[in-house]
Design a protein around this motif. Structure first.
Motif, PDB file in Angstrom:
ATOM      1  N   LEU A 188       0.844  -1.195   0.000  1.00 29.23           N
ATOM      2  CA  LEU A 188       0.000   0.000   0.000  1.00 29.23           C
ATOM      3  C   LEU A 188       0.879   1.245   0.000  1.00 29.23           C
ATOM      4  N   GLU A 189       0.551   2.203  -0.883  1.00 34.70           N
ATOM      5  CA  GLU A 189       1.384   3.401  -1.008  1.00 34.70           C
ATOM      6  C   GLU A 189       0.578   4.691  -1.097  1.00 34.70           C
ATOM      7  N   VAL A 190      -0.736   4.587  -1.330  1.00 34.91           N
ATOM      8  CA  VAL A 190      -1.528   5.778  -1.632  1.00 34.91           C
ATOM      9  C   VAL A 190      -2.805   5.810  -0.796  1.00 34.91           C
ATOM     10  N   THR A 191      -3.071   6.964  -0.180  1.00 38.51           N
ATOM     11  CA  THR A 191      -4.345   7.204   0.494  1.00 38.51           C
ATOM     12  C   THR A 191      -5.225   8.041  -0.427  1.00 38.51           C
ATOM     13  N   ILE A 192      -6.438   7.549  -0.651  1.00 41.89           N
ATOM     14  CA  ILE A 192      -7.375   8.211  -1.560  1.00 41.89           C
ATOM     15  C   ILE A 192      -8.204   9.223  -0.784  1.00 41.89           C
ATOM     16  N   GLN A 193      -8.387  10.379  -1.367  1.00 48.07           N
ATOM     17  CA  GLN A 193      -9.223  11.413  -0.756  1.00 48.07           C
ATOM     18  C   GLN A 193     -10.396  11.741  -1.675  1.00 48.07           C
ATOM     19  N   PRO A 194     -11.596  12.022  -1.139  1.00 48.74           N
ATOM     20  CA  PRO A 194     -11.854  12.369   0.264  1.00 48.74           C
ATOM     21  C   PRO A 194     -12.177  11.197   1.192  1.00 48.74           C
ATOM     22  N   CYS A 195     -12.284   9.953   0.677  1.00 47.23           N
ATOM     23  CA  CYS A 195     -12.745   8.861   1.539  1.00 47.23           C
ATOM     24  C   CYS A 195     -11.721   8.481   2.603  1.00 47.23           C
ATOM     25  N   GLY A 196     -10.418   8.703   2.324  1.00 53.92           N
ATOM     26  CA  GLY A 196      -9.388   8.433   3.308  1.00 53.92           C
ATOM     27  C   GLY A 196      -8.889   7.001   3.349  1.00 53.92           C
ATOM     28  N   HIS A 197      -9.260   6.182   2.357  1.00 52.39           N
ATOM     29  CA  HIS A 197      -8.820   4.786   2.361  1.00 52.39           C
ATOM     30  C   HIS A 197      -7.386   4.649   1.848  1.00 52.39           C
ATOM     31  N   LEU A 198      -6.565   3.956   2.628  1.00 56.86           N
ATOM     32  CA  LEU A 198      -5.229   3.547   2.184  1.00 56.86           C
ATOM     33  C   LEU A 198      -5.443   2.263   1.400  1.00 56.86           C
ATOM     34  N   ALA A 199      -5.502   2.375   0.055  1.00 57.39           N
ATOM     35  CA  ALA A 199      -6.097   1.295  -0.727  1.00 57.39           C
ATOM     36  C   ALA A 199      -5.208   0.674  -1.787  1.00 57.39           C
ATOM     37  N   THR A 200      -4.280   1.425  -2.370  1.00 60.31           N
ATOM     38  CA  THR A 200      -3.577   0.907  -3.543  1.00 60.31           C
ATOM     39  C   THR A 200      -2.098   1.273  -3.536  1.00 60.31           C
ATOM     40  N   CYS A 201      -1.387   0.676  -4.486  1.00 59.86           N
ATOM     41  CA  CYS A 201      -0.031   1.124  -4.800  1.00 59.86           C
ATOM     42  C   CYS A 201      -0.140   2.290  -5.783  1.00 59.86           C
ATOM     43  N   GLU A 202       0.973   2.957  -6.048  1.00 58.16           N
ATOM     44  CA  GLU A 202       0.946   4.113  -6.950  1.00 58.16           C
ATOM     45  C   GLU A 202       0.549   3.714  -8.368  1.00 58.16           C
ATOM     46  N   SER A 203       1.068   2.583  -8.849  1.00 58.55           N
ATOM     47  CA  SER A 203       0.784   2.147 -10.211  1.00 58.55           C
ATOM     48  C   SER A 203      -0.704   1.899 -10.419  1.00 58.55           C
ATOM     49  N   CYS A 204      -1.328   1.165  -9.512  1.00 60.59           N
ATOM     50  CA  CYS A 204      -2.754   0.870  -9.648  1.00 60.59           C
ATOM     51  C   CYS A 204      -3.604   2.122  -9.477  1.00 60.59           C
ATOM     52  N   CYS A 205      -3.177   3.024  -8.604  1.00 59.38           N
ATOM     53  CA  CYS A 205      -3.939   4.258  -8.399  1.00 59.38           C
ATOM     54  C   CYS A 205      -3.972   5.095  -9.672  1.00 59.38           C
TER      55      CYS A 205
END
Length: 232
Positions: A188-205
């Motif tokens: 895991l490398e990326v937190t998505i906003q505004p939901c705040g989920h730490l969900a993906t790596c940078e490539s998948c994001c």
């Protein structure tokens, strides 16, 4: 209309969702031009046979500081994109299959992305990007001793020491909770906003933002992303 598109139109004529399948495949060709459309028989585990479209060619993969071309076949079912494709590594005459975490002795590829396939979150371009990640971690082929390279350049010069490979795999094992929810390979490398989920790596994001632009956990919009770190 390009030659590949004309060929696909003919090959996909009996597919249930031909327009969606064609659009998905053309998205792959736009980025991976070495892959070619083919059509041929595919034998299922129950012995039945069906003519399927498959993507045939070499996939450029970064491995140990260099890029190598890994030969693959992606067989696309006539119910695509609602069922996952079958992926095989097809070694050339100067290669052997290197069975491991993601590839069995017959060259069949098994990945969480395939097991958890769900349209529209899953597509062929996303699959190929996950294949690149997986093969970059563990090469699916190695060069036969004394052979000369033909076609695709092979990633490993000789048969790897399986004991050493197993030790590396064990040492690098990561808690599943801290793996990307898309590829299940990278941390895991990326937190998505505004939901705040730490969900993906940078490539998948990056891929998600270009496609459906939804968080893979809650399906909320991706308005912004923040580089994050999971403590060891």
């Amino acid at each position: 209309m390009g030659s590949k598109e004309l060929i696909l139109k003919s090959y996909l004529s009996k597919y249930k969702y031909a327009d969606i399948a064609k659009r998905d495949i053309l998205g792959v060709f736009a980025k991976y031009q070495d892959l070619q459309p083919r059509q041929g028989p595919f034998i299922f585990n129950n012995g039945t046979q069906k003519d399927l479209v498959n993507l045939d060619g070499c996939l450029p993969v970064p491995f140990r500081g260099n890029f190598y071309n890994i030969p693959i076949n992606i067989f696309i079912l006539d119910t695509h994109p609602y069922n996952p494709p079958y992926v095989y590594v097809r070694p050339t005459d100067d290669m052997n299959i290197n069975p491991g975490t993601y590839v069995d002795g017959n060259g069949k590829v098994d990945l969480p992305y395939l097991r958890d396939w769900r349209y529209p979150q899953s597509d062929l371009l996303g699959l190929i990007e996950v294949l690149v990640i997986a093969f970059g971690k563990e090469s699916p082929v190695y060069k036969r001793l004394g052979s000369r390279p033909r076609g695709c350049q092979v990633a490993i010069q000789q048969n790897p020491d399986r004991k050493d490979s197993g030790q590396r795999s064990s040492a690098s094992a990561t808690d599943q909770r801290f793996l990307c929810k898309e590829c299940r390979l990278n941390p895991l490398e990326v937190t998505i906003q505004p939901c705040g989920h730490l969900a993906t790596c940078e490539s998948c994001c990056r891929r998600l933002k270009k496609q459906q632009n939804e968080c893979p956990i809650c399906s909320g919009p991706i308005d912004n992303v923040v580089r994050s770190f999971v403590p060891e």
